[in-house]
Design an enzyme around this catalytic site. Sequence first.
Site, short mmCIF file in Angstrom:
data_model
loop_
_atom_site.label_atom_id
_atom_site.label_comp_id
_atom_site.label_asym_id
_atom_site.label_seq_id
_atom_site.Cartn_x
_atom_site.Cartn_y
_atom_site.Cartn_z
N ASP A 1 6.88 4.93 -10.10
CA ASP A 1 7.75 4.71 -8.93
C ASP A 1 9.22 4.80 -9.29
O ASP A 1 9.95 3.80 -9.27
CB ASP A 1 7.41 3.38 -8.23
CG ASP A 1 6.23 3.56 -7.30
OD1 ASP A 1 5.56 4.61 -7.37
OD2 ASP A 1 5.96 2.65 -6.50
N GLY B 1 0.82 -1.22 0.00
CA GLY B 1 0.00 0.00 0.00
C GLY B 1 0.85 1.25 0.00
O GLY B 1 2.07 1.20 0.15
N GLY C 1 2.62 3.79 1.42
CA GLY C 1 3.18 4.05 2.75
C GLY C 1 3.57 5.50 2.94
O GLY C 1 3.80 5.94 4.07
N ARG C 2 3.69 6.21 1.85
CA ARG C 2 4.04 7.64 1.98
C ARG C 2 3.44 8.45 0.84
O ARG C 2 3.97 9.47 0.44
CB ARG C 2 5.54 7.82 2.01
CG ARG C 2 6.24 7.16 0.84
CD ARG C 2 7.65 7.59 0.79
NE ARG C 2 8.37 6.84 -0.21
CZ ARG C 2 9.58 7.14 -0.58
NH1 ARG C 2 10.19 8.16 -0.05
NH2 ARG C 2 10.19 6.41 -1.49
N LYS D 1 3.51 12.67 -2.57
CA LYS D 1 4.42 11.61 -2.11
C LYS D 1 5.40 12.23 -1.13
O LYS D 1 6.04 13.23 -1.46
CB LYS D 1 5.14 11.02 -3.32
CG LYS D 1 6.06 9.87 -3.02
CD LYS D 1 6.54 9.24 -4.33
CE LYS D 1 7.72 8.32 -4.15
NZ LYS D 1 8.21 7.83 -5.45
N ARG E 1 2.69 14.06 -7.60
CA ARG E 1 2.75 13.16 -8.75
C ARG E 1 1.42 13.21 -9.50
O ARG E 1 0.35 13.20 -8.88
CB ARG E 1 3.06 11.75 -8.29
CG ARG E 1 3.25 10.79 -9.42
CD ARG E 1 4.12 9.63 -9.02
NE ARG E 1 3.47 8.76 -8.06
CZ ARG E 1 4.06 7.67 -7.59
NH1 ARG E 1 5.27 7.33 -7.96
NH2 ARG E 1 3.43 6.91 -6.71
N ASP F 1 4.46 -4.38 -7.46
CA ASP F 1 3.79 -3.20 -6.90
C ASP F 1 4.30 -1.90 -7.54
O ASP F 1 3.74 -0.84 -7.30
CB ASP F 1 3.98 -3.13 -5.38
CG ASP F 1 5.43 -3.23 -4.97
OD1 ASP F 1 6.04 -4.28 -5.23
OD2 ASP F 1 5.97 -2.26 -4.42
N ASP G 1 8.76 6.10 7.68
CA ASP G 1 8.39 7.37 8.30
C ASP G 1 7.42 8.18 7.44
O ASP G 1 7.03 9.29 7.81
CB ASP G 1 9.65 8.20 8.60
CG ASP G 1 10.45 8.50 7.34
OD1 ASP G 1 10.02 8.10 6.25
OD2 ASP G 1 11.51 9.14 7.45
P1 AMP Z 1 9.07 1.21 -3.22
O1 AMP Z 1 9.96 0.04 -3.38
O2 AMP Z 1 9.78 2.50 -2.99
O3 AMP Z 1 8.08 1.28 -4.32
O4 AMP Z 1 8.26 1.01 -1.86
C1 AMP Z 1 7.77 -0.23 -1.43
C2 AMP Z 1 6.77 -0.04 -0.32
O5 AMP Z 1 7.36 0.65 0.79
C3 AMP Z 1 5.55 0.77 -0.71
O6 AMP Z 1 4.45 0.24 -0.01
C4 AMP Z 1 5.89 2.14 -0.20
O7 AMP Z 1 4.76 2.92 0.03
C5 AMP Z 1 6.63 1.83 1.07
N1 AMP Z 1 7.59 2.87 1.46
C6 AMP Z 1 8.72 3.24 0.83
N2 AMP Z 1 9.34 4.23 1.51
C7 AMP Z 1 8.58 4.51 2.60
C8 AMP Z 1 8.67 5.43 3.68
N3 AMP Z 1 9.70 6.27 3.80
N4 AMP Z 1 7.69 5.42 4.59
C9 AMP Z 1 6.65 4.56 4.51
N5 AMP Z 1 6.51 3.67 3.53
C10 AMP Z 1 7.45 3.64 2.57
MG MG Z 2 6.58 1.49 -5.06
#
Ligand code: AMP
Ligand code: MG
Length: 486
Positions: free
Chosen positions: A257, A85, A87-88, A108, A171, A247, A120
């Site tokens: 992403d 989901g 996360g940020r 974002k 975004r 994802d 965070d």
């Molecule tokens: P990504 O590989 O960057 O696409 O992120 C993978 C997952 O980690 C996704 O669910 C993001 O929303 C979550 N995520 C990445 N960075 C953060 C962050 N700093 N805080 C919270 N969730 C994060």
């Molecule tokens: Mg991602």
Amino acid sequence: MINFENTFHNLKNDFYANVVPSIPPKPELITYNKNLAKSLNVDLKWLESSEGLECFTGSKVMKNSNPLSMVYAGHQFGNWVPRLGDGRAILLGEVIDNNNERWDIQLKGSGVTPFSRNGDGRAALGPILREYLISHAMNKLGIPTTLALTIAKTGENIRREKILPGAIITRVAKSHIRVGTFQYFASQGKYELLKDLSDYIINRHFPEIDGNKNKYFDLFKCVLRKQAKLVSKWMSIGFIHGVMNTDNCSIIGDTIDYGPCAFMDNYKKDTVFSSIDTFGRYAFKNQPIICQWNLVQLANCLLPLFSNNKEKNIQMAQNEIDQFYQLYENFWSEELNNKLAFKIKDKDDKSLVEELYNIMENDNLDFTITFSSLSSIFKNKKNRLLNYNNNSKNFKKWVLKWKSRLTKEKQSKIEIEESLINNNPFIIPRNHLVEEAIKDANYDNFEKFHKLFDLVSNPFKFDEENHKYHIPPEIINNNYKTFCGT
Ligand code: AMP
Ligand code: MG
């Protein structure tokens, strides 16, 4: 003002969590994409006003905005994660542009959400600048991608490998729905919700298949085609996404992403830039096959929607998956034919292209320059840019073969030149330039960042004045790594 619509919010709340963005302590607008703002009907004066800043930093929830974070799952480096989901990231709503197209507007880096796990919810300025620059470059290169409207600093320092300034990017995307969104519902056997999700996508992005006898199977075929096309474009430009987890794989075939992504300097098919990709799963050469792997995951989700006949469903999906590679190769050949100015088909073209790639690899040639030098070579126009591949006897021999191949063309010289110029960028956001821009920006100097943004706005413009932005650095850092956009 901005008029948000909320079609995604109108879906059942299984698809998202309502979230209010965190209020940043000292928001400051760094830049925004004027042309994008205009095309989205966002009033520039308003965008630059305090309310505009409040809107795009999450300090104020605008009327008509129903902020939410989407739920999804995904395979990360091949490992199944049942719940990820946003996360940020927080979707503020959708806007309709001048062409009546619907766009998601998402923040974002604007704080924790129910999907943040141990994160965070923040983003560091560097990765935000990289996403802003590279997504813009991709758009100008004609590659389907999410876009970016604004960058703002939050006034908050965040903790990464060191302390860094925090930032928020707005975004803009036609969709934020991922293969992982389908996986989330399919893995729980929630097929009614999966149907709702599929109908939403069909309605918004593939209305032409609505009403088809087997629209869910047709949806799969559409996605497969879009993905094959997208990856063929990455491969023809030397782009490495870096984290092709399911994802991070957009259902409509846009690049999404931007984390540890980069463009290659010298061509090496095994190149990996991402610091977290220890085994090279997402190396340049693997991107088509990984794309196919991701599509297999999507097929697994959609199978039960095709029909009640399990065996037949598998067969139908398998047929499509089996055709993926050929489809990808056809798209890729189209790209290469344009890059080499081949309009007619010739039986030796495939081996000629293969030979070029082998020479680039063995003689350490720069990917972008190899192609962009062809227009000058064709015109016999001497310029300093041509010195680049001069040391490669193999390349010179190849050029003779290529020129002789071009004599079979029925195109005029001007048409050939145009094809060479319009399909081989002169400017890409090279890693060292992006890194220099980020380094300065971390100390509040955005000069290099703005210069690079302007340069990548016109990637096909051949301009000797910009020679230093065209060439790779004197010493290529073969250990160059980009860190996951955290
Ligand atoms: P990504 O590989 O960057 O696409 O992120 C993978 C997952 O980690 C996704 O669910 C993001 O929303 C979550 N995520 C990445 N960075 C953060 C962050 N700093 N805080 C919270 N969730 C994060
Ligand atoms: Mg991602």
